[in-house]
Design a protein around this motif. Structure first.
Motif, PDB file in Angstrom:
ATOM      1  N   ASP A   1       0.847  -1.195   0.000  1.00 56.24           N
ATOM      2  CA  ASP A   1       0.000   0.000   0.000  1.00 56.24           C
ATOM      3  C   ASP A   1       0.882   1.245   0.000  1.00 56.24           C
TER       4      ASP A   1
ATOM      5  N   LYS B   1      -5.073   6.442  -2.170  1.00 52.23           N
ATOM      6  CA  LYS B   1      -4.480   5.196  -1.694  1.00 52.23           C
ATOM      7  C   LYS B   1      -4.306   4.264  -2.885  1.00 52.23           C
TER       8      LYS B   1
ATOM      9  N   ALA C   1      -4.922  -1.282  -7.259  1.00 51.31           N
ATOM     10  CA  ALA C   1      -6.226  -0.765  -6.845  1.00 51.31           C
ATOM     11  C   ALA C   1      -6.023   0.676  -6.395  1.00 51.31           C
ATOM     12  N   ILE C   2      -6.747   1.580  -7.020  1.00 53.92           N
ATOM     13  CA  ILE C   2      -6.618   3.007  -6.750  1.00 53.92           C
ATOM     14  C   ILE C   2      -7.908   3.479  -6.093  1.00 53.92           C
ATOM     15  N   THR C   3      -7.780   4.017  -4.859  1.00 54.22           N
ATOM     16  CA  THR C   3      -8.954   4.439  -4.101  1.00 54.22           C
ATOM     17  C   THR C   3      -8.898   5.936  -3.840  1.00 54.22           C
ATOM     18  N   SER C   4      -9.975   6.623  -4.238  1.00 58.61           N
ATOM     19  CA  SER C   4     -10.111   8.042  -3.987  1.00 58.61           C
ATOM     20  C   SER C   4     -11.596   8.365  -3.918  1.00 58.61           C
TER      21      SER C   4
ATOM     22  N   LYS D   1     -13.869   7.447  -1.878  1.00 58.47           N
ATOM     23  CA  LYS D   1     -14.641   6.236  -1.574  1.00 58.47           C
ATOM     24  C   LYS D   1     -14.948   5.397  -2.813  1.00 58.47           C
ATOM     25  N   LYS D   2     -14.188   5.579  -3.883  1.00 60.42           N
ATOM     26  CA  LYS D   2     -14.329   4.771  -5.088  1.00 60.42           C
ATOM     27  C   LYS D   2     -13.005   4.067  -5.340  1.00 60.42           C
ATOM     28  N   THR D   3     -13.078   2.783  -5.699  1.00 63.50           N
ATOM     29  CA  THR D   3     -11.879   2.003  -5.967  1.00 63.50           C
ATOM     30  C   THR D   3     -11.916   1.476  -7.388  1.00 63.50           C
TER      31      THR D   3
ATOM     32  N   THR E   1      -9.816  -1.093  -9.837  1.00 64.87           N
ATOM     33  CA  THR E   1      -8.815  -2.153  -9.862  1.00 64.87           C
ATOM     34  C   THR E   1      -8.456  -2.453 -11.305  1.00 64.87           C
TER      35      THR E   1
END
Length: 144
Positions: free
Chosen positions: A67, A79, A92-95, A97-99, A101
């Protein structure tokens, strides 16, 4: 009446002062073993970039998950989780509250490309470039 209040106050003060907290804490709480992870870059030097990494060995096969926190040019923190296992490698890209992959598509020298539908992520060193249609977002790994 004054003597009773003074006596009660003295007893309460002594009770508060004489109470000790147990150093061992709650016996039913499971203690975790926290070990420091030292991450080295390609030159063998200690990497000061904030990251969390875990490797699990299942039946002789290694599953690795790393991570990172990246920062966009507008200051937004993102993240990013890189997962490598024997079957596939993904990011996996999270920004917000959406991810998203994306599976690994190819590696060109020191650049790794992840693709899914119209979204492409190019990872090279400390930078990650996201492309979706005409939108291009540049991210840099943060140091915390």
């Amino acid at each position: 009446m004054k003597k009773s209040l003074l006596t009660l106050g003295a007893i309460l003060s002594l009770a508060v002062i004489s109470c000790k907290k147990s150093e061992s804490g709650n016996k039913s709480v499971i203690k975790t073993d926290s070990t420091a992870t030292i991450v080295t870059d390609t030159d063998g030097k200690i990497d000061s970039v904030s990251q969390s990494s875990s490797t699990v060995d299942v039946n002789g096969k290694k599953y690795e998950k790393t991570d990172f926190v990246y920062k966009a040019t507008d200051g937004t923190l993102v993240k990013v989780v890189f997962k490598n296992d024997p079957k596939e490698s993904t990011v996996a890209i999270t920004s917000n509250k959406k991810t998203f992959t994306l599976p690994k598509a190819e590696t060109k020298g020191d650049e790794t490309i992840y693709k899914k539908d119209d979204m492409t992520a190019r990872v090279k060193g400390d930078s990650l470039h996201l492309e979706q249609g005409d939108n291009i977002i540049e991210l840099k790994r943060t140091k915390i």
